[in-house]
Motif scaffolding. Structure first.
Motif, PDB file in Angstrom:
ATOM      1  N   UNK B 472       0.815  -1.203   0.000  1.00 15.41           N
ATOM      2  CA  UNK B 472       0.000   0.000   0.000  1.00 15.41           C
ATOM      3  C   UNK B 472       0.858   1.268   0.000  1.00 15.41           C
ATOM      4  N   UNK B 473       1.981   1.144   0.699  1.00 17.07           N
ATOM      5  CA  UNK B 473       2.864   2.305   0.815  1.00 17.07           C
ATOM      6  C   UNK B 473       3.370   2.808  -0.553  1.00 17.07           C
ATOM      7  N   UNK B 476       0.388   4.293  -2.486  1.00 15.60           N
ATOM      8  CA  UNK B 476      -0.035   5.633  -2.040  1.00 15.60           C
ATOM      9  C   UNK B 476       0.976   6.690  -2.502  1.00 15.60           C
ATOM     10  N   UNK B 477       2.270   6.286  -2.489  1.00 16.86           N
ATOM     11  CA  UNK B 477       3.298   7.207  -2.994  1.00 16.86           C
ATOM     12  C   UNK B 477       3.051   7.574  -4.461  1.00 16.86           C
ATOM     13  N   UNK B 479       0.257   7.490  -6.041  1.00 15.63           N
ATOM     14  CA  UNK B 479      -0.919   8.371  -6.088  1.00 15.63           C
ATOM     15  C   UNK B 479      -0.543   9.825  -5.880  1.00 15.63           C
ATOM     16  N   UNK B 480       0.245  10.014  -4.830  1.00 18.59           N
ATOM     17  CA  UNK B 480       0.644  11.370  -4.473  1.00 18.59           C
ATOM     18  C   UNK B 480       1.502  12.015  -5.575  1.00 18.59           C
ATOM     19  N   UNK B 481       2.451  11.204  -6.064  1.00 21.32           N
ATOM     20  CA  UNK B 481       3.355  11.717  -7.107  1.00 21.32           C
ATOM     21  C   UNK B 481       2.565  12.097  -8.351  1.00 21.32           C
ATOM     22  N   UNK B 484       0.865  15.337  -7.717  1.00 22.96           N
ATOM     23  CA  UNK B 484       1.813  16.442  -7.886  1.00 22.96           C
ATOM     24  C   UNK B 484       2.058  16.716  -9.369  1.00 22.96           C
ATOM     25  N   UNK B 488       1.518  20.126 -11.407  1.00 23.56           N
ATOM     26  CA  UNK B 488       2.731  20.821 -11.813  1.00 23.56           C
ATOM     27  C   UNK B 488       2.619  21.318 -13.254  1.00 23.56           C
ATOM     28  N   UNK B 493      10.268  20.116 -13.150  1.00 23.35           N
ATOM     29  CA  UNK B 493       9.636  19.537 -11.954  1.00 23.35           C
ATOM     30  C   UNK B 493       8.932  18.232 -12.304  1.00 23.35           C
ATOM     31  N   UNK B 496      11.359  15.473 -12.690  1.00 23.61           N
ATOM     32  CA  UNK B 496      11.820  14.994 -11.377  1.00 23.61           C
ATOM     33  C   UNK B 496      10.789  14.021 -10.772  1.00 23.61           C
ATOM     34  N   UNK B 497       9.505  14.419 -10.921  1.00 22.19           N
ATOM     35  CA  UNK B 497       8.429  13.575 -10.385  1.00 22.19           C
ATOM     36  C   UNK B 497       8.377  12.224 -11.091  1.00 22.19           C
ATOM     37  N   UNK B 500      11.003  10.012  -9.713  1.00 18.36           N
ATOM     38  CA  UNK B 500      10.584   9.476  -8.406  1.00 18.36           C
ATOM     39  C   UNK B 500       9.628   8.313  -8.621  1.00 18.36           C
ATOM     40  N   UNK B 503      11.342   5.227  -9.490  1.00  9.26           N
ATOM     41  CA  UNK B 503      11.903   4.564  -8.294  1.00  9.26           C
ATOM     42  C   UNK B 503      10.828   3.739  -7.589  1.00  9.26           C
ATOM     43  N   UNK B 504       9.666   4.407  -7.399  1.00  8.43           N
ATOM     44  CA  UNK B 504       8.579   3.725  -6.662  1.00  8.43           C
ATOM     45  C   UNK B 504       8.114   2.482  -7.410  1.00  8.43           C
TER      46      UNK B 504
END
Lengths: 141, 680
Positions: B472-473, B476-477, B479-481, B484, B488, B493, B496-497, B500, B503-504
């Motif tokens: 889930x972690x 959720x990451x 989702x947030x990214x 963003x 954006x 930017x 960069x996202x 990230x 990576x996730x």
């Protein structure tokens, strides 16, 4: 003008740290902000700064699942010296887990003011900060 | 018999009394002579006197009789016999003087018989011939009583009766006042006290042998004897009275002698009628009593018969009941002798249990039929000997085909006509035993299943934990990214996202792969096993870890001698050894040269591997529950991924084993793996 608080995030997830930093900075939510990778490092800092109210966070956002010292262990240790802290600290649990066992366990611990399920969004943070600044409003709800 | 003893004692008293009486009579006579008292000599004046010699003789006779009766020792007996023989000789001598008409000079040897002279006795001082004859007879009779020969006893008894008769005539003459001057002087010349003494002594002495002679008539306990005892004295008294009366009438010439005879006869007949009437009554009452007694006995007999009938029917009833219980009992019952174990009776249930025919068991020994082995029988018998019975004892019997029958045995000992028997109750529990064994197996199986289920449950819980945290972690990451990214409007930017997010996603993929791997391990509990030698597998593991081992200068000790091999999937054993050894190196203490010890052994039939290191150790109070968790790390080591122990645990448990750990911070850690805890 709103009073700005000192915020602290304890989480091993680097992506989470990146996102939190981005939200807090963008929306200017904090006076000071600390990021710790696990409970042990955070605990060490708090012990060092316990007589220094300016360096003590008002709210701690604590992850459960971390290496070395997880959220529960951190709470157990924090309990031992929270009375000697120069100012009270509000703690929120932040976890990706929506497991009822984790929620249940969090309710048992009086040091925890609330439980936030990830993803942690801007409105969640604003809500927590408002509750902290105007506790009466929260109570009337 | 007590009654006989009483009677014997009584008659002995009578004998003694009589002996003393005779001596008393003699003493009175002697006193009469020495003190010249007439009454003592003859009772009545002008009657014949008891002569001095007579008194002496009575003294001797009385004493001899006493000795005769009481004499137990030989000396006393000889004394008594001597006195009696002396008496015989003396009386014979005195009598012979009368017969042969001479004087032996014994008549007045001690005292002068002045009375005799006065009464014109031919030989003053001499005993009457009747007296001396009586002394002679009675002495002989007493001697004769003790002879062993019965015919001599009988003869002696009749001689005794003769003395009684002679003395009785004399007494009767006196009672009827027959003048001594008239005829029969042979009898009348005897003094009345003398004749009375003779009469008493002869009658009593005749009782020494109660069953002999006339005495027998009076002494028995039969009805005739009783009648004789009652009738005889009355008859004598009546006769004496009538005799006396008729004699008086005749003497005073009221009637003629002939008429006196007639009257006497008539009166006797009348008296006879009364006497007989009395006897009749007596007999009738006795008869009545007898009848009553007989009726009572008959009644008693009848009651007894009824009781016996009742008891017999009761017995028959209980016997029937016993036979029913015996024959239709579902438990096997056997009656056998205690000493030899010979079967006397067996019921159908037992025959069925042991598969025998009735005639094959009854009369045979249990040991010969090999139904019970002698050792078990000895044990059972000794238990029964202790308290007479035995309850619910497990015993194994063999049936006709030699097949073991597991039985519950109860036993009871009983006695009949001096012979001890056992009654044995046998319940065949062989089927129950089998069922119990099955149940035990089923129970074991159930326990194993329950164990598996518990383990599965734990796995599920741990899986739930993994999904809520580890999956889930990152989601959720993402989702947030993504949020963003949408908000954006800056290209750099956004880039960069995206990085990230990459990576996730990588992280998520790895986690998913690991999870799938774990699930496949958990699912594949039947992974193919093979015979593996610890040493060989260990060698291949050290080949992989050679770099780390050299760098850390670790000392590795192994001891696989006690359990050199294990039946296990090769990949898993390699993974287990690799993870444990690499952990031991990774978390070594910076202050010590790492020392790793691997030992295999067999404990309680299970193969156990112990891996000991002297590394950093873990605070198990704090991390114990997370030790084998996914993504749980306890040291700030760059390569700590929190996966090794999680995989090891999953593999060990999937193969039905168990892994435990003991640790002390800065001392070291001990891992114990039981490879086949839940399998055979």
């Amino acid at each position: 003008m709103k009073k700005l608080l000192n915020l602290c995030f304890i989480d091993d997830d680097v992506i989470f740290q990146f996102m939190v930093k981005r939200i807090v900075t963008c929306h200017n939510l904090a006076n000071k902000m600390w990021l710790f990778n696990d409970g042990e490092v955070a605990l060490k800092y708090l012990l060092e700064q316990q007589q220094n109210p300016l360096e003590i966070p008002d709210i701690i956002f604590l992850d459960i699942n971390m290496p070395i010292m997880d959220g529960w262990q951190f709470l157990a240790e924090f309990k031992k010296f929270k009375a000697s802290m120069a100012k009270p600290v509000t703690i929120y649990m932040v976890s990706s887990s929506n497991d009822s066992r984790d929620l249940g366990q969090a309710k048992e611990i009086e040091e925890i003011s609330g439980y936030l399920v990830k993803p942690l969004k801007l409105e969640h943070l604003e809500q927590v900060i408002n509750d902290f600044l105007e506790p009466q409003v929260n109570r009337n709800c | 018999m007590p009654i006989n003893i009483v009677r014997k004692v009584k008659s002995e008293y009578l004998f003694l009394l009589t002996g003393f009486l005779v001596m008393l009579s003699a003493t009175i006579g002697l006193l009469g002579w020495t003190l010249d008292i007439d009454v003592f000599k003859s009772v009545l004046p002008n009657y014949p006197t008891m002569k001095f010699n007579t008194a002496i003789c009575f003294m001797i006779l009385g004493f001899a009789f006493l000795l005769f009766i009481k004499g137990k020792s030989k000396a006393v007996k000889i004394g008594s016999y001597t006195l009696l023989i002396a008496l015989c000789i003396f009386s014979a001598l005195s009598l012979s003087q009368d017969i042969f008409n001479f004087s032996a000079g014994i008549d007045q040897w001690a005292v002068k018989d002045l009375d005799g002279a006065r009464q014109h006795d031919a030989f003053p001082g001499r005993m009457a011939p009747t007296t001396s004859f009586c002394f002679f007879l009675i002495a002989i009779a007493i001697l004769g009583l003790r002879f062993k020969s019965r015919s001599i006893n009988i003869l002696a008894q009749y001689i005794m009766h003769l003395v009684s008769l002679l003395s009785f005539v004399s007494v009767t003459c006196f009672l009827l006042s027959v003048p001594n001057t008239e005829a029969f002087t042979f009898f009348t010349s005897m003094a009345v006290n003398t004749s009375a003494t003779f009469l008493i002594l002869s009658i009593v002495a005749a009782n020494v042998h109660k069953d002999l002679g006339v005495t027998g008539i009076f002494t028995g306990e039969k009805i005739g004897n009783i009648i004789a005892r009652k009738l005889f004295p009355r008859l004598i008294i009546v006769l004496l009275i009538f005799g006396y009366v008729s004699m008086l009438l005749q003497r005073h010439h009221f009637i003629s002698p002939e008429f006196a005879e007639v009257i006497s006869i008539v009166l006797f007949i009348l008296a006879g009628i009364f006497l007989f009437r009395g006897v009749l009554r007596n007999m009738n009452s006795l008869d009545l009593k007898k009848n009553v007694a007989e009726n009572e006995i008959r009644l008693l007999n009848k009651n007894l018969e009824e009781t016996i009938l009742e008891r017999t029917s009761e017995l028959k009833h209980s016997n029937d009941l016993f036979i029913k219980i015996f024959n239709s009992n579902p438990a096997g019952i056997a009656i056998s002798t205690l000493d030899t174990g010979e079967y006397r009776n067996v019921n159908p249930a037992l025959l069925k249990i042991l598969n025998y025919k009735k005639e094959e068991m009854i009369g045979h020994l249990s040991s010969k039929l090999m139904i019970i082995d002698s050792e078990t029988r000895r044990r059972v018998i000794s238990l029964v000997d202790e308290d007479g019975q035995l309850t619910n004892t497990h015993i194994t019997l063999k049936d006709k085909d030699g097949i073991d029958r597991h039985c519950l045995l109860a036993m009871e000992r009983f006695e009949e006509k001096g012979q001890y028997y056992m009654i044995s109750f046998i319940n065949d529990i062989t089927d129950r035993r089998i069922a119990e064994a099955k149940l035990a197996t089923t129970y074991q199986e159930a326990e194993r299943l329950a164990d598996n289920l518990t383990r599965r449950n734990k796995q599920l819980l741990s899986f739930a934990h993994i999904t809520s945290h580890n999956l889930r972690s990152p989601v959720s990451n993402l989702n947030m990214l993504l949020l963003f990214y949408k908000e954006s409007n800056n290209a750099s930017d956004q880039l960069q996202l995206i990085e990230k997010m990459d990576t996730v996603v990588n992280h998520l993929t790895t986690t998913l792969d690991e999870l799938l791997e774990t699930i496949s391990i958990q699912e594949n509990t039947e992974k193919e096993r093979q015979e593996l030698f610890f040493e060989q597998v260990f060698k291949s593991v050290t080949d992989i870890l050679i770099g780390e081992l050299l760098e850390s200068k670790a000392i590795v000790k192994i001891d696989f001698l006690k359990a050199p091999n294990v039946f296990y999937p090769k990949v898993y054993l390699e993974s287990i050894l690799l993870n444990l050894v690499s952990n031991a190196i990774k978390y070594r203490s910076p202050h010590r040269i790492p020392e790793i010890v691997l030992v295999s052994e067999i404990v309680n039939g299970k193969t156990l591997l112990t891996v000991t290191d002297n590394g950093l150790g873990i605070d198990l109070n704090m991390h114990g529950k997370n030790l084998f968790g996914m993504r749980k790390t306890f040291h700030r080591h760059p390569n700590a991924k929190g996966l090794g122990l999680f995989i090891v645990k999953t593999q060990v448990e999937a193969m039905g084993g168990e892994i435990t750990a003991k640790s002390e911070v800065d001392k070291g850690t001990i891992f114990k793996i039981i490879f086949n805890k839940h399998t055979l």
